[in-house]
Design a protein around this motif. Structure first.
Motif, PDB file in Angstrom:
ATOM      1  N   ASN A  35       0.604  -1.825  -0.244  1.00 19.16           N
ATOM      2  CA  ASN A  35      -0.091  -0.394   0.118  1.00 19.16           C
ATOM      3  C   ASN A  35       0.816   1.099  -0.371  1.00 19.16           C
ATOM      4  N   VAL A  36       1.832   1.303   0.771  1.00 19.99           N
ATOM      5  CA  VAL A  36       2.523   2.183   0.647  1.00 19.99           C
ATOM      6  C   VAL A  36       3.447   2.360  -1.146  1.00 19.99           C
ATOM      7  N   GLU A  37       3.585   1.929  -1.279  1.00 21.02           N
ATOM      8  CA  GLU A  37       4.196   1.413  -2.739  1.00 21.02           C
ATOM      9  C   GLU A  37       3.148   1.832  -3.709  1.00 21.02           C
ATOM     10  N   LEU A  38       2.233   1.790  -3.546  1.00 17.08           N
ATOM     11  CA  LEU A  38       1.547   2.088  -4.476  1.00 17.08           C
ATOM     12  C   LEU A  38       0.284   3.373  -4.011  1.00 17.08           C
ATOM     13  N   LYS A  39       1.236   4.544  -2.848  1.00 13.39           N
ATOM     14  CA  LYS A  39       0.285   5.905  -2.654  1.00 13.39           C
ATOM     15  C   LYS A  39       1.668   6.329  -3.134  1.00 13.39           C
ATOM     16  N   ALA A  40       2.624   5.919  -3.555  1.00 13.34           N
ATOM     17  CA  ALA A  40       4.087   7.028  -3.823  1.00 13.34           C
ATOM     18  C   ALA A  40       3.661   7.645  -5.923  1.00 13.34           C
ATOM     19  N   PRO A  41       3.798   8.457  -5.835  1.00 11.79           N
ATOM     20  CA  PRO A  41       3.555   8.862  -6.882  1.00 11.79           C
ATOM     21  C   PRO A  41       4.027   8.730  -8.298  1.00 11.79           C
ATOM     22  N   PRO A  42       3.557   8.495  -9.384  1.00 11.17           N
ATOM     23  CA  PRO A  42       4.032   8.014 -10.087  1.00 11.17           C
ATOM     24  C   PRO A  42       5.601   7.905 -10.801  1.00 11.17           C
TER      25      PRO A  42
ATOM     26  N   LYS B  71       4.017  -8.515  -5.125  1.00 15.31           N
ATOM     27  CA  LYS B  71       4.541  -7.764  -4.241  1.00 15.31           C
ATOM     28  C   LYS B  71       5.630  -6.527  -5.316  1.00 15.31           C
ATOM     29  N   ASP B  72       6.241  -7.411  -5.727  1.00 13.10           N
ATOM     30  CA  ASP B  72       7.831  -6.695  -6.740  1.00 13.10           C
ATOM     31  C   ASP B  72       6.884  -6.476  -7.797  1.00 13.10           C
ATOM     32  N   ARG B  73       5.613  -6.707  -8.486  1.00 15.41           N
ATOM     33  CA  ARG B  73       4.469  -6.228  -9.959  1.00 15.41           C
ATOM     34  C   ARG B  73       4.100  -5.194  -9.547  1.00 15.41           C
ATOM     35  N   LEU B  74       4.007  -5.496  -8.716  1.00 20.86           N
ATOM     36  CA  LEU B  74       2.913  -3.990  -7.739  1.00 20.86           C
ATOM     37  C   LEU B  74       3.547  -2.472  -8.389  1.00 20.86           C
ATOM     38  N   ALA B  75       5.180  -3.569  -7.082  1.00 28.22           N
ATOM     39  CA  ALA B  75       5.855  -2.014  -6.513  1.00 28.22           C
ATOM     40  C   ALA B  75       6.756  -2.019  -8.130  1.00 28.22           C
ATOM     41  N   HIS B  76       6.584  -2.620  -9.067  1.00 24.40           N
ATOM     42  CA  HIS B  76       7.676  -1.897 -11.164  1.00 24.40           C
ATOM     43  C   HIS B  76       5.956  -0.597 -10.648  1.00 24.40           C
ATOM     44  N   LEU B  77       4.341  -1.836 -11.093  1.00 24.48           N
ATOM     45  CA  LEU B  77       3.212  -1.393 -12.100  1.00 24.48           C
ATOM     46  C   LEU B  77       3.615   0.773 -10.918  1.00 24.48           C
ATOM     47  N   SER B  78       3.359   0.713  -9.850  1.00 22.50           N
ATOM     48  CA  SER B  78       3.522   1.871  -9.544  1.00 22.50           C
ATOM     49  C   SER B  78       4.432   3.350  -9.639  1.00 22.50           C
ATOM     50  N   HIS B  79       5.298   2.809  -9.895  1.00 23.21           N
ATOM     51  CA  HIS B  79       7.161   3.474 -10.232  1.00 23.21           C
ATOM     52  C   HIS B  79       7.148   3.911 -11.892  1.00 23.21           C
ATOM     53  N   SER B  80       5.788   2.802 -12.807  1.00 23.84           N
ATOM     54  CA  SER B  80       6.054   3.054 -13.651  1.00 23.84           C
ATOM     55  C   SER B  80       5.170   4.500 -14.839  1.00 23.84           C
ATOM     56  N   PRO B  81       5.402   4.874 -15.857  1.00 26.53           N
ATOM     57  CA  PRO B  81       5.065   5.687 -16.301  1.00 26.53           C
ATOM     58  C   PRO B  81       3.167   6.055 -16.698  1.00 26.53           C
ATOM     59  N   GLN B  82       2.505   6.413 -16.077  1.00 30.12           N
ATOM     60  CA  GLN B  82       1.540   6.389 -15.750  1.00 30.12           C
ATOM     61  C   GLN B  82       0.788   7.025 -17.630  1.00 30.12           C
TER      62      GLN B  82
ATOM     63  N   LEU C  55      -3.161  -6.060 -12.812  1.00 29.84           N
ATOM     64  CA  LEU C  55      -2.568  -5.234 -11.745  1.00 29.84           C
ATOM     65  C   LEU C  55      -2.905  -3.431 -11.903  1.00 29.84           C
ATOM     66  N   ASP C  56      -2.991  -3.657 -12.981  1.00 28.59           N
ATOM     67  CA  ASP C  56      -2.768  -2.184 -13.166  1.00 28.59           C
ATOM     68  C   ASP C  56      -4.183  -1.558 -12.197  1.00 28.59           C
ATOM     69  N   GLN C  57      -5.520  -2.232 -12.110  1.00 28.37           N
ATOM     70  CA  GLN C  57      -6.901  -2.049 -11.543  1.00 28.37           C
ATOM     71  C   GLN C  57      -6.450  -1.870  -9.570  1.00 28.37           C
ATOM     72  N   VAL C  58      -4.947  -2.248  -9.453  1.00 29.91           N
ATOM     73  CA  VAL C  58      -5.186  -2.510  -7.912  1.00 29.91           C
ATOM     74  C   VAL C  58      -5.624  -0.997  -6.989  1.00 29.91           C
ATOM     75  N   VAL C  59      -6.222  -1.334  -6.560  1.00 28.50           N
ATOM     76  CA  VAL C  59      -6.060   0.384  -5.629  1.00 28.50           C
ATOM     77  C   VAL C  59      -5.401   0.498  -3.866  1.00 28.50           C
ATOM     78  N   GLN C  60      -5.475  -1.131  -3.590  1.00 28.06           N
ATOM     79  CA  GLN C  60      -5.900  -1.031  -2.254  1.00 28.06           C
ATOM     80  C   GLN C  60      -5.095  -3.043  -1.881  1.00 28.06           C
ATOM     81  N   VAL C  61      -4.359  -3.071  -1.226  1.00 27.06           N
ATOM     82  CA  VAL C  61      -4.380  -4.571  -0.776  1.00 27.06           C
ATOM     83  C   VAL C  61      -4.592  -4.485   0.966  1.00 27.06           C
TER      84      VAL C  61
END
Length: 299
Positions: free
Chosen positions: A159-166, A288-299, A253-259
């Motif tokens: 969740n911390v990773e998901l809230k990080a700005p892309p 966890k790794d995939r979500l962290a990667h996607l959260s830091h990828s350009p949107q 995984l692009d549609q995950v908003v919370q875990v």
């Protein structure tokens, strides 16, 4: 106590693993009886002691193995992990304990008749219940607590990773064309669903069908297709955000908003739906790794 009993609890039907555990318990019973020789076994010849100890261990293995490995195969619905709770695990283990006690009592009667003492069958079961109930509660409670803490912590990290700005979009990403429609085909000639890959929320296995959940006009919708989840996985292979996170689920995984997390593992909460998608415990780190990667990828 009520809260603990109603907590989700993991139930994995893995025949080999369950039989190994039952074999370990049977071996422990054999060694315990053979080494310490309780209940009058010390009065028997040494060779007979170990033979009888082996018989008690074998009875323990056979009965517990049949109930642990056979019962969920015969009646799979009651053992569905989606509805498995701590109280069900306790009741299940307690029933196994009583059946093992009954089997060993029958062996006791067959080997020694009335020489083993004056206790009746029901008094033996009552003693077994009194002795076994508290260790069972302790073991289940400890496992539930450890798993809950592990997966709750893992969910918090994600969740911390998901809230990080892309990361900012690159010019190439901005200029990229809109994705084409993804076609999902069922086994029937006219079974076909066309939609953008990013509109998919998840694909769930349902007997001989799959249920495709997707966003339509910003609202959740779904459609059944006669197909296997493996077939769907092959059809979406070109879209890495559509990931097989569970034996019953493909998730976007692009549609995950919370875990969230509990003793059964991680749960993925998606845009536009209240239905959470489970993650196989073996895939926790991968997700966890995939979500962290996607959260830091350009949107």
């Amino acid at each position: 106590m009520r809260r603990f009993l109603l907590q989700p609890y993991p139930f994995v039907y893995h025949v080999g693993r369950k039989l190994r555990v039952c074999a370990g318990i049977g071996l422990f019973i054999t060694l315990f009886l053979g080494v310490f020789q309780p209940f009058g076994l010390s009065t028997l010849p040494q060779q007979t002691v170990w033979l009888h100890a082996l018989l008690f261990g074998l009875v323990t293995f056979v009965i517990s193995g049949l109930l642990q490995a056979g019962l969920p195969r015969i009646f799979p619905q009651p053992f569905s992990e989606a509805h498995w709770k701590s109280w069900k695990e306790l009741l299940y283990l307690f029933i196994i304990l009583l059946f093992v006690a009954a089997g060993n009592y029958a062996l006791l009667e067959a080997l020694y008749g009335n020489r083993h003492g004056q206790r009746s069958f029901w008094s033996v079961l009552l003693i077994t219940a009194e002795v076994g109930v508290f260790p069972l509660i302790f073991v289940v409670f400890l496992k539930q607590l450890m798993l809950y803490r592990r997966y709750a912590a893992a969910a918090q990290e994600v969740n911390v990773e998901l809230k990080a700005p892309p990361a900012p979009q690159t010019p190439e990403a901005i200029a990229a064309p809109q994705p084409a429609l993804l076609t999902l085909r069922g086994e029937g000639q006219k079974e076909q669903l066309d939609l953008p890959a990013n509109a998919i929320l998840f694909i769930a296995s349902s007997d001989n069908y799959v249920r495709v959940a997707f966003l339509k006009n910003s609202a959740a919708a779904s459609q059944l297709l006669r197909a296997s989840l493996k077939s769907m996985e092959q059809q979406v292979a070109a879209h890495p955000q559509l990931f097989r996170c569970h034996r019953m689920y493909l998730v976007n995984l692009d549609q995950v908003v919370q875990v969230s997390g509990n003793a059964q593992g991680l749960r993925l909460h998606l845009q536009g739906t209240t239905e959470a998608v489970p993650v196989s415990r073996s895939l926790t780190q991968t997700v966890k790794d995939r979500l962290a990667h996607l959260s830091h990828s350009p949107q």
